[in-house]
Design a protein around this motif. Structure first.
Motif, PDB file in Angstrom:
ATOM      1  N   GLY A 357      63.210  24.168  47.471  1.00 21.54           N
ATOM      2  CA  GLY A 357      63.869  23.714  46.260  1.00 21.54           C
ATOM      3  C   GLY A 357      64.617  22.418  46.512  1.00 21.54           C
ATOM      4  O   GLY A 357      64.624  21.894  47.629  1.00 21.54           O
ATOM      5  N   PRO A 358      65.280  21.858  45.481  1.00 19.16           N
ATOM      6  CA  PRO A 358      65.949  20.556  45.607  1.00 19.16           C
ATOM      7  C   PRO A 358      66.984  20.497  46.734  1.00 19.16           C
ATOM      8  O   PRO A 358      66.982  19.568  47.536  1.00 19.16           O
ATOM      9  CB  PRO A 358      66.607  20.365  44.239  1.00 19.16           C
ATOM     10  N   SER A 359      67.872  21.474  46.796  1.00 19.58           N
ATOM     11  CA  SER A 359      68.901  21.448  47.839  1.00 19.58           C
ATOM     12  C   SER A 359      68.291  21.639  49.221  1.00 19.58           C
ATOM     13  O   SER A 359      68.727  21.029  50.197  1.00 19.58           O
ATOM     14  CB  SER A 359      69.949  22.534  47.577  1.00 19.58           C
ATOM     15  N   GLU A 360      67.266  22.494  49.309  1.00 18.02           N
ATOM     16  CA  GLU A 360      66.602  22.704  50.591  1.00 18.02           C
ATOM     17  C   GLU A 360      65.936  21.430  51.079  1.00 18.02           C
ATOM     18  O   GLU A 360      66.018  21.074  52.258  1.00 18.02           O
ATOM     19  CB  GLU A 360      65.556  23.814  50.461  1.00 18.02           C
ATOM     20  N   ILE A 361      65.273  20.710  50.176  1.00 18.42           N
ATOM     21  CA  ILE A 361      64.634  19.449  50.557  1.00 18.42           C
ATOM     22  C   ILE A 361      65.678  18.492  51.106  1.00 18.42           C
ATOM     23  O   ILE A 361      65.456  17.812  52.115  1.00 18.42           O
ATOM     24  CB  ILE A 361      63.900  18.842  49.352  1.00 18.42           C
ATOM     25  N   ALA A 362      66.833  18.445  50.460  1.00 15.21           N
ATOM     26  CA  ALA A 362      67.887  17.536  50.906  1.00 15.21           C
ATOM     27  C   ALA A 362      68.426  17.929  52.272  1.00 15.21           C
ATOM     28  O   ALA A 362      68.691  17.073  53.119  1.00 15.21           O
ATOM     29  CB  ALA A 362      69.015  17.500  49.869  1.00 15.21           C
ATOM     30  N   TYR A 363      68.596  19.225  52.534  1.00 12.87           N
ATOM     31  CA  TYR A 363      69.153  19.575  53.846  1.00 12.87           C
ATOM     32  C   TYR A 363      68.087  19.580  54.940  1.00 12.87           C
ATOM     33  O   TYR A 363      68.412  19.401  56.112  1.00 12.87           O
ATOM     34  CB  TYR A 363      69.999  20.855  53.801  1.00 12.87           C
ATOM     35  N   TRP A 364      66.810  19.758  54.575  1.00 13.03           N
ATOM     36  CA  TRP A 364      65.765  19.621  55.586  1.00 13.03           C
ATOM     37  C   TRP A 364      65.723  18.198  56.133  1.00 13.03           C
ATOM     38  O   TRP A 364      65.325  17.975  57.272  1.00 13.03           O
ATOM     39  CB  TRP A 364      64.402  20.003  54.997  1.00 13.03           C
ATOM     40  N   ALA A 365      66.141  17.233  55.322  1.00 16.59           N
ATOM     41  CA  ALA A 365      66.180  15.841  55.786  1.00 16.59           C
ATOM     42  C   ALA A 365      67.160  15.667  56.943  1.00 16.59           C
ATOM     43  O   ALA A 365      67.054  14.706  57.709  1.00 16.59           O
ATOM     44  CB  ALA A 365      66.558  14.911  54.625  1.00 16.59           C
ATOM     45  N   GLN A 366      68.109  16.583  57.068  1.00 15.66           N
ATOM     46  CA  GLN A 366      69.094  16.501  58.138  1.00 15.66           C
ATOM     47  C   GLN A 366      68.623  17.161  59.437  1.00 15.66           C
ATOM     48  O   GLN A 366      69.272  17.002  60.469  1.00 15.66           O
ATOM     49  CB  GLN A 366      70.405  17.161  57.693  1.00 15.66           C
ATOM     50  N   LEU A 367      67.505  17.884  59.400  1.00 17.68           N
ATOM     51  CA  LEU A 367      67.147  18.751  60.518  1.00 17.68           C
ATOM     52  C   LEU A 367      66.146  18.160  61.500  1.00 17.68           C
ATOM     53  O   LEU A 367      65.898  18.748  62.554  1.00 17.68           O
ATOM     54  CB  LEU A 367      66.585  20.075  59.979  1.00 17.68           C
ATOM     55  N   LYS A 368      65.555  17.027  61.176  1.00 20.78           N
ATOM     56  CA  LYS A 368      64.493  16.476  62.016  1.00 20.78           C
ATOM     57  C   LYS A 368      64.887  16.379  63.496  1.00 20.78           C
ATOM     58  O   LYS A 368      64.137  16.831  64.385  1.00 20.78           O
ATOM     59  CB  LYS A 368      64.051  15.118  61.475  1.00 20.78           C
ATOM     60  N   PRO A 369      66.037  15.804  63.846  1.00 19.17           N
ATOM     61  CA  PRO A 369      66.389  15.711  65.272  1.00 19.17           C
ATOM     62  C   PRO A 369      66.647  17.069  65.924  1.00 19.17           C
ATOM     63  O   PRO A 369      66.453  17.236  67.126  1.00 19.17           O
ATOM     64  CB  PRO A 369      67.643  14.842  65.281  1.00 19.17           C
ATOM     65  N   LEU A 370      67.068  18.064  65.130  1.00  6.58           N
ATOM     66  CA  LEU A 370      67.305  19.396  65.694  1.00  6.58           C
ATOM     67  C   LEU A 370      65.997  20.047  66.125  1.00  6.58           C
ATOM     68  O   LEU A 370      65.941  20.724  67.156  1.00  6.58           O
ATOM     69  CB  LEU A 370      68.026  20.289  64.682  1.00  6.58           C
ATOM     70  N   TYR A 371      64.944  19.831  65.357  1.00  9.75           N
ATOM     71  CA  TYR A 371      63.639  20.362  65.748  1.00  9.75           C
ATOM     72  C   TYR A 371      63.225  19.789  67.103  1.00  9.75           C
ATOM     73  O   TYR A 371      62.725  20.507  67.975  1.00  9.75           O
ATOM     74  CB  TYR A 371      62.588  20.039  64.692  1.00  9.75           C
ATOM     75  N   GLY A 372      63.430  18.485  67.274  1.00  5.67           N
ATOM     76  CA  GLY A 372      63.085  17.865  68.549  1.00  5.67           C
ATOM     77  C   GLY A 372      63.903  18.418  69.696  1.00  5.67           C
ATOM     78  O   GLY A 372      63.379  18.673  70.789  1.00  5.67           O
ATOM     79  N   HIS A 373      65.185  18.637  69.452  1.00 11.35           N
ATOM     80  CA  HIS A 373      66.080  19.148  70.492  1.00 11.35           C
ATOM     81  C   HIS A 373      65.650  20.534  70.963  1.00 11.35           C
ATOM     82  O   HIS A 373      65.649  20.825  72.173  1.00 11.35           O
ATOM     83  CB  HIS A 373      67.509  19.187  69.953  1.00 11.35           C
ATOM     84  N   PHE A 374      65.266  21.392  70.025  1.00 11.53           N
ATOM     85  CA  PHE A 374      64.898  22.763  70.381  1.00 11.53           C
ATOM     86  C   PHE A 374      63.411  22.900  70.726  1.00 11.53           C
ATOM     87  O   PHE A 374      62.959  23.989  71.074  1.00 11.53           O
ATOM     88  CB  PHE A 374      65.252  23.719  69.236  1.00 11.53           C
ATOM     89  N   GLY A 375      62.673  21.804  70.627  1.00 15.63           N
ATOM     90  CA  GLY A 375      61.259  21.850  70.982  1.00 15.63           C
ATOM     91  C   GLY A 375      60.415  22.666  70.030  1.00 15.63           C
ATOM     92  O   GLY A 375      59.436  23.299  70.432  1.00 15.63           O
ATOM     93  N   VAL A 376      60.759  22.649  68.744  1.00 23.82           N
ATOM     94  CA  VAL A 376      60.035  23.402  67.717  1.00 23.82           C
ATOM     95  C   VAL A 376      59.294  22.414  66.818  1.00 23.82           C
ATOM     96  O   VAL A 376      59.834  21.354  66.474  1.00 23.82           O
ATOM     97  CB  VAL A 376      61.003  24.270  66.886  1.00 23.82           C
ATOM     98  N   ILE A 377      58.080  22.753  66.443  1.00 20.03           N
ATOM     99  CA  ILE A 377      57.281  21.889  65.574  1.00 20.03           C
ATOM    100  C   ILE A 377      57.804  21.975  64.148  1.00 20.03           C
ATOM    101  O   ILE A 377      57.872  23.056  63.564  1.00 20.03           O
ATOM    102  CB  ILE A 377      55.796  22.298  65.611  1.00 20.03           C
ATOM    103  N   GLN A 378      58.185  20.822  63.588  1.00 17.54           N
ATOM    104  CA  GLN A 378      58.700  20.822  62.212  1.00 17.54           C
ATOM    105  C   GLN A 378      57.534  20.776  61.225  1.00 17.54           C
ATOM    106  O   GLN A 378      56.635  19.947  61.343  1.00 17.54           O
ATOM    107  CB  GLN A 378      59.627  19.627  61.964  1.00 17.54           C
ATOM    108  N   PRO A 379      57.538  21.661  60.231  1.00 20.18           N
ATOM    109  CA  PRO A 379      56.421  21.706  59.286  1.00 20.18           C
ATOM    110  C   PRO A 379      56.542  20.652  58.186  1.00 20.18           C
ATOM    111  O   PRO A 379      57.535  19.928  58.090  1.00 20.18           O
ATOM    112  CB  PRO A 379      56.546  23.110  58.689  1.00 20.18           C
ATOM    113  N   MET A 380      55.517  20.605  57.383  1.00 19.53           N
ATOM    114  CA  MET A 380      55.534  19.806  56.168  1.00 19.53           C
ATOM    115  C   MET A 380      56.451  20.486  55.153  1.00 19.53           C
ATOM    116  O   MET A 380      56.514  21.714  55.085  1.00 19.53           O
ATOM    117  CB  MET A 380      54.093  19.720  55.665  1.00 19.53           C
ATOM    118  N   VAL A 381      57.164  19.702  54.361  1.00 15.49           N
ATOM    119  CA  VAL A 381      58.040  20.242  53.326  1.00 15.49           C
ATOM    120  C   VAL A 381      57.433  19.933  51.964  1.00 15.49           C
ATOM    121  O   VAL A 381      57.136  18.774  51.652  1.00 15.49           O
ATOM    122  CB  VAL A 381      59.459  19.641  53.423  1.00 15.49           C
TER     123      VAL A 381
END
Length: 547
Positions: A357-381
């Motif tokens: 949803g709208p708020s989720e899309i906005a907060y997913w924008a903040q998570l990209k570097p966290l995925y890299g840090h934890f070594g997890v593949i970030q999916p398409m939103v």
């Protein structure tokens, strides 16, 4: 069906979400996968296929859970597909809502199934499984304890469930809250207010079967969702399962050992988002884990007296060894917060896409570097479908008064006044506007005459003009009130349309329960949505209910 641009709707929308929909290059750097770049999307599929993941363990837990929820054969078949490396998941999630919650929950779940069908056409060598992440570990009881419906008298009404046990109500996580006998009273009130239809008896029999006293709120929600969508292969996933906590334990250890890095990366990404003129959705937290209290615990907590506590950096540092021992011995004690939850989700699942949803899309924008840090593949939103359902009786009101949905969404509080003022061909509003224009000219002329005699008297003219304007404003309001009394039928019709299409001043999908439509149109309503909802439409869909 027609689709409205969110740019033409004045209801609050965050600007990052709008750019994500209509000007993606502006925000592309905040997301790992450009949904419009086929080569990048294909690369994501390849990476997921080669990713180390204990798929058998994942499937075994999901089978156990979904059998307990009453999962249909199609669901169990979906889960079996997850055992194969070529299978990817399309995931969504939502706070559990009372009796299934608002329409948006159903729309998100349907979208995961539709996207799986679409991706299968694009990449036939792969399988795609729809997964609904049950958000059962939240603690805000008030957000999930009520739902709105339209009564048989077309009145907007909130139906609430309130446990009698004062210790039960605030218990966290709320998915574990045990349903008391008062849940039956809430269902009965729902049935009474909705009114009896040809479908009510079977519908409420199934609802009572799901929300049975003695079960948890989480189990009731899951069983109801399984009843609605199990035939479409939707897999339900309860992340609070101890087995999933074991699988997520490596992430918990990383966060306990080094919470500063997570906090720094989130802060840096938030600063970058702010620098681009957007407002971050997530506030950075010193740590991103909660801890459940257990008997005999000697660790300090931020909020004594509750069952769930946020770890502070001081606690993590002072008790790191004890916390790491806890991760090894009882990982089910730990709950990720909103920033870490998607990372855990995509660590457990081969997630190809997340429907947001709208708020989720906005907060997913903040998570990209966290995925890299934890070594997890970030999916398409992917954006979830946004829709308002217009029933025939409401469509007639709109047509009769020359109205469109944006008229209601953009000015629900003034629409009645506007229509009443033009009712019966009387130009009340125009008359007052003409008077105001003429009065302004007369005051300007009078001010010039008086000012020529004594410049200090100009202020007195302005004061007199303000008093006249105020008096006329009062007269206008009285005239409008009288016209409303003379137009009682029109007022009732327009208010009915507003309550149906913009309940409580918000989008219908966010406020109105799916049960309202199910009671009127039976289970066929779900199939209707599958046929009419578009997952590729960019904007807010207006769907005529033709059943």
């Amino acid at each position: 069906m027609n689709t409205l641009s969110f740019k033409d709707i004045s209801l609050d929308q965050n600007s990052l979400f709008l750019d994500y929909l209509y000007d993606y290059p502006k925000v592309a750097g905040f997301f790992a996968v450009d949904r419009g770049d086929t080569s990048v999307v294909q690369g994501l599929l390849k990476r997921l296929s080669g990713r180390p993941l204990d798929r058998s363990r994942l499937a075994d837990v999901l089978l156990r859970q979904n059998r307990a929820f009453g999962g249909a054969p199609a669901v169990l078949a979906s889960i079996e597909k997850l055992r194969h490396p070529s299978t990817a998941a399309v995931v969504t999630g939502q706070q559990m809502g009372l009796f299934g919650g608002p329409m948006l929950t159903l729309l998100k779940a349907i979208a995961t199934v539709l996207w799986c069908n679409e991706f299968k056409k694009q990449w036939p060598a792969h399988e795609f499984v729809p997964v609904f992440w049950l958000e059962l570990e939240d603690h805000d009881f008030q957000e999930v304890s009520s739902v709105r419906i339209l009564t048989q008298d077309n009145q907007l009404k909130k139906i609430s469930y309130g446990p009698a046990d004062p210790d039960n109500r605030p218990r966290t996580p709320i998915g574990n809250l045990v349903l008391e006998n008062s849940i039956t009273a809430a269902m009965e009130e729902m049935r009474t207010q909705l009114g009896r239809t040809d479908f009510s008896e079977e519908l409420f029999h199934e609802l009572r079967s799901a929300y049975r006293p003695g079960r948890t709120m989480g189990e009731g929600f899951a069983r109801w969702l399984a009843r609605l969508l199990g035939g479409y292969g939707l897999v339900l996933m309860d992340p609070s399962d101890p087995e999933f906590k074991v699988m997520a334990a490596p992430l918990f250890r990383m966060e306990i050992e080094d919470p500063q890095t997570t906090n720094r990366l989130l802060a840096e990404q938030s600063a970058a988002i702010t620098a681009r003129g957007y407002t971050p959705q997530l506030d950075g937290k010193p740590t991103n884990l909660f801890l459940r209290k257990s008997r005999g615990d000697r660790l300090p907590y931020e909020e004594p007296g509750m069952e769930k506590f946020r770890l502070t950096p001081e606690h993590a540092a002072a008790h790191r060894a004890a916390l790491l021992d806890r991760v090894a011995a009882a990982p089910e004690s730990f709950i990720p917060n909103v920033a870490l939850r998607p990372i855990v989700q995509d660590h457990l699942l081969p997630t190809f896409a997340y429907v947001a949803g709208p708020s989720e899309i906005a907060y997913w924008a903040q998570l990209k570097p966290l995925y890299g840090h934890f070594g997890v593949i970030q999916p398409m939103v992917l954006p979830r479908p946004f829709a308002t359902l217009v029933e025939k009786k409401i469509a007639k009101i709109l047509d009769r008064n020359g109205l469109l949905l944006p008229d209601l969404l953009n000015r629900p509080n003034t629409l009645v006044d506007e229509l009443v003022l033009r009712q019966g061909g009387r130009s009340i509003l125009s008359a007052f506007e003409r008077w105001a224009e003429t009065n302004r000219k007369n005051l300007d002329e009078l001010g010039s005459v008086v000012g020529a005699v004594d410049a200090s008297l100009r202020g007195a003219v302005e004061t007199a003009g303000s008093k006249i304007d105020q008096a006329i404003s009062v007269l206008r309001d009285k005239t409008l009130a009288a016209e409303k009394r003379n137009s009682e039928q029109l007022v009732g019709q327009i208010q009915r349309a507003v309550d149906h299409l913009c309940p409580a001043g918000s989008f219908q999908e966010r406020k109105l329960a799916s049960l309202y439509f199910l009671n009127k149109y039976n289970w066929n309503f779900v199939e209707f949505l599958f046929r009419r909802v578009s997952i590729t439409a960019i904007g807010h869909q207006v769907i005529a209910v033709e059943m």
